[in-house]
Motif scaffolding. Structure first.
Motif, short mmCIF file in Angstrom:
data_model
loop_
_atom_site.label_atom_id
_atom_site.label_comp_id
_atom_site.label_asym_id
_atom_site.label_seq_id
_atom_site.Cartn_x
_atom_site.Cartn_y
_atom_site.Cartn_z
N THR A 86 38.13 38.67 33.30
CA THR A 86 38.88 37.85 32.36
C THR A 86 39.20 36.51 33.02
O THR A 86 38.98 36.32 34.22
CB THR A 86 40.20 38.54 31.95
N ALA A 87 39.77 35.60 32.26
CA ALA A 87 40.08 34.27 32.79
C ALA A 87 41.08 34.33 33.94
O ALA A 87 41.06 33.48 34.83
CB ALA A 87 40.62 33.38 31.67
N HIS A 88 41.96 35.35 33.91
CA HIS A 88 43.01 35.44 34.92
C HIS A 88 42.78 36.57 35.93
O HIS A 88 43.64 36.81 36.78
CB HIS A 88 44.37 35.63 34.24
N ALA A 89 41.65 37.24 35.84
CA ALA A 89 41.37 38.33 36.78
C ALA A 89 41.15 37.80 38.19
O ALA A 89 40.66 36.67 38.37
CB ALA A 89 40.14 39.10 36.31
N LYS A 90 41.51 38.61 39.17
CA LYS A 90 41.29 38.27 40.57
C LYS A 90 40.43 39.34 41.23
O LYS A 90 40.72 40.53 41.09
CB LYS A 90 42.62 38.16 41.31
N LEU B 205 50.04 45.22 37.13
CA LEU B 205 50.04 46.67 37.00
C LEU B 205 48.69 47.22 36.52
O LEU B 205 48.59 48.40 36.22
CB LEU B 205 51.14 47.12 36.03
N ALA B 206 47.67 46.39 36.47
CA ALA B 206 46.37 46.82 35.92
C ALA B 206 45.25 46.50 36.90
O ALA B 206 45.00 45.32 37.21
CB ALA B 206 46.10 46.14 34.58
N TYR B 207 44.57 47.54 37.38
CA TYR B 207 43.53 47.37 38.40
C TYR B 207 42.29 48.18 38.07
O TYR B 207 42.37 49.35 37.65
CB TYR B 207 44.06 47.81 39.77
#
Length: 240
Positions: free
Chosen positions: A150-154, A172-174
């Motif tokens: 996503t645009a903000h995923a790392k 909180l989502a991995y």
């Protein structure tokens, strides 16, 4: 803590996740979709949702696999994320997590079956939930795809064969493309279910034969997974 598992196949078992739950005294619930058990109607009794792996992909249709409903699972995942629940996706589960948040899965550059190192990125080294991983860590693999971004995923960790091994989609989502939950028992199930698959791809750089898979020690990576999960549930509790 109430942990709910979505399990797609009997041979893609939660493995070390269940050990962690027992050691911490948490509660476990299950949607064994291969046994036609339903997904939860409500997320009220879920603190941590763990979506396991499987031979399917997020694009697998009901016609191709009648017991697998990708759209329904993505809807459940999105509700949990929006509802402030902790969510961990493993392999297929990681791809479903990305898909639920608007990032379709993609093929990995390499098929990986075995135990190979992952390398933490700068984002991973800066994330306190992974401070005990070190720069590199040997973990389990059994995949040919990887989650979307996503645009903000790392990207927290990558491997030589796959650039997306651990993804942070939110605090909180991995998504874990790798399999830190492998145990000798889970490996035996996978080998039995795959038939000749590891041997078929033995010429590939990141595919190990069954005798090598059986010889690995998976304990250290299991304990490292427990450390991450402890930090994740602490972050979840702080938000309640």
């Amino acid at each position: 803590m109430k942990v709910h598992f979505v399990v797609h196949e009997s041979f893609e078992a939660p493995g070390a996740y269940e050990t962690w739950i027992k050691e911490r005294g948490f509660e476990a619930g299950y949607s064994r979709v291969y046994d036609h058990e339903p997904l939860p109607r409500s997320i009220d009794d879920i603190d941590l949702l763990v979506v396991m792996g499987g031979p399917q992909s997020p694009s697998t249709t009901r016609e191709e696999c009648p017991h697998f409903d990708a759209a329904a699972e993505c809807a459940l995942i999105a509700r949990c994320v929006d509802g402030g629940k902790a969510v961990v996706g493993v392999c297929l589960g990681a791809q479903l997590l990305g898909t639920a948040l608007g990032a379709p899965h993609e093929h990995s550059p390499e098929r990986e079956i075995g135990k190979f190192p992952i390398l933490l990125t700068a984002a991973g080294k800066a994330n306190a939930k992974f401070s005990h991983f070190g720069d590199t860590l040997e973990v389990g693999h059994w995949h040919n795809d990887m989650p979307g971004l996503t645009a903000h995923a790392k990207v927290i960790a990558r491997s030589e064969g796959c650039p997306r091994q651990i993804i942070e989609y939110g605090d909180l989502a991995y998504g874990f493309q790798c399999h830190m939950e492998f145990t000798p028992e889970v490996i035996e199930r996978l080998i039995a279910a795959s038939g000749r698959e590891p041997g078929t791809f033995a010429a590939r750089r990141f595919v190990q034969p069954p005798d090598v898979l059986r010889a690995h020690d998976y304990g250290a990576m299991n304990r490292t997974l427990y450390g991450f999960l402890d930090r994740l549930v602490e972050a979840y509790a702080d938000r309640r």
